[in-house]
Design an enzyme around this catalytic site. Structure first.
Site, PDB file in Angstrom:
ATOM      1  CD  GLU A   1      -6.233   1.182   6.133  1.00 54.73           C
ATOM      2  OE1 GLU A   1      -6.666   0.494   7.288  1.00 54.73           O
ATOM      3  OE2 GLU A   1      -6.924   1.894   5.510  1.00 54.73           O
ATOM      4  CG  ASP A   2      -3.144  -0.789  11.105  1.00 54.54           C
ATOM      5  OD1 ASP A   2      -2.661   0.519  11.222  1.00 54.54           O
ATOM      6  OD2 ASP A   2      -4.012  -1.073  11.112  1.00 54.54           O
ATOM      7  NE  ARG A   3       5.151   0.176   7.797  1.00 53.48           N
ATOM      8  CZ  ARG A   3       4.617   1.611   7.662  1.00 53.48           C
ATOM      9  NH1 ARG A   3       3.337   1.818   7.552  1.00 53.48           N
ATOM     10  NH2 ARG A   3       5.296   2.663   7.628  1.00 53.48           N
ATOM     11  CG  LEU A   4      -1.535  -6.008   8.983  1.00 54.30           C
ATOM     12  CD1 LEU A   4      -3.080  -6.358   9.652  1.00 54.30           C
ATOM     13  CD2 LEU A   4      -0.667  -6.957   9.797  1.00 54.30           C
TER      14      LEU A   4
ATOM     15  NE  ARG B   1       3.766   6.701   1.920  1.00 49.11           N
ATOM     16  CZ  ARG B   1       3.039   5.886   1.067  1.00 49.11           C
ATOM     17  NH1 ARG B   1       1.839   5.531   1.548  1.00 49.11           N
ATOM     18  NH2 ARG B   1       3.639   5.343   0.246  1.00 49.11           N
TER      19      ARG B   1
END
Length: 212
Positions: free
Chosen positions: A188-191, A8
């Site tokens: 977000e986006d694993r950042l 997610r």
């Protein structure tokens, strides 16, 4: 669905350079208050990791009972596995898993034992049944069935029905004195946003952003 396909987005907040305080305890106090105010389950729960004499690590969840510039405090039976391992190797790590807020805090340091007066102050602030439970359980030791534990608890409850328990000499607190504290905010986006505080010889703290 395969476990590997479960994912997610993390989008509940950010952690920027402008949020970083000179002292990590100021930021921790802020995050802890926000966790409590958010009503998440057990906001003071933390995982404590210790290492035994053979180098085998183990972890368990305990409750944070005090935090100050001096460190993070928890209590335990001094005969427990964690206490025995800390007596051999005082180096410790703890982790606050505030996943509902997409946050976590990691702490590395060493422990020091609390004083008898500090132990007594907290012990006698506990509900009577919690005090009795500390006496009834020889934490981490094997037991053949739960009925024996319940019987011991009942007998103690009857014995001390009309009087106070003495302060136990087998139970007490540890203070985790940190030299490193990391704050993690999901992105977000694993950042993700990660900032690490490291304590200097003069007692000050320096920070650095870490890559996710």
């Amino acid at each position: 669905m395969a476990i590997s396909d479960m994912r997610r987005q993390y989008s509940k907040g950010t952690l920027d350079e402008s949020d970083i305080t000179a002292n990590p305890f100021s930021l921790f106090d802020q995050w802890l208050k926000e966790a409590i105010d958010a009503g998440i389950p057990d906001p003071t729960a933390m995982t404590v990791a210790t290492v035994d004499a053979s180098g085998q690590p183990s972890q368990r969840i305990v409750l944070l009972k005090d935090v100050s510039q001096a460190g993070f405090v928890f209590f335990t039976n001094l005969g427990s596995r964690k206490a025995q391992e800390l007596s051999v190797n005082p180096k410790v790590s703890c982790h606050f898993p505030w996943f509902f807020m997409e946050r976590q805090v990691r702490v590395c340091g060493s422990v020091e034992k609390l004083s008898v007066s500090e132990n007594a102050s907290y012990f006698f602030s506990r509900p009577k049944d919690s005090q009795l439970a500390a006496y009834a359980s020889k934490q981490s030791k094997p037991i053949s069935n739960k009925a024996l534990l319940l019987t011991q608890f009942k007998q103690l409850k009857e014995k001390f029905a009309n009087k106070d328990l003495p302060i136990p000499d087998f139970w007490g607190g540890f203070r985790i004195v940190p030299h490193q504290i990391e704050f993690w905010q999901g992105g977000e986006d694993r950042l993700h946003d990660r900032f690490e505080y490291n304590k200097q010889d003069d007692g000050s703290w320096v920070t650095q952003r870490l890559m996710p």
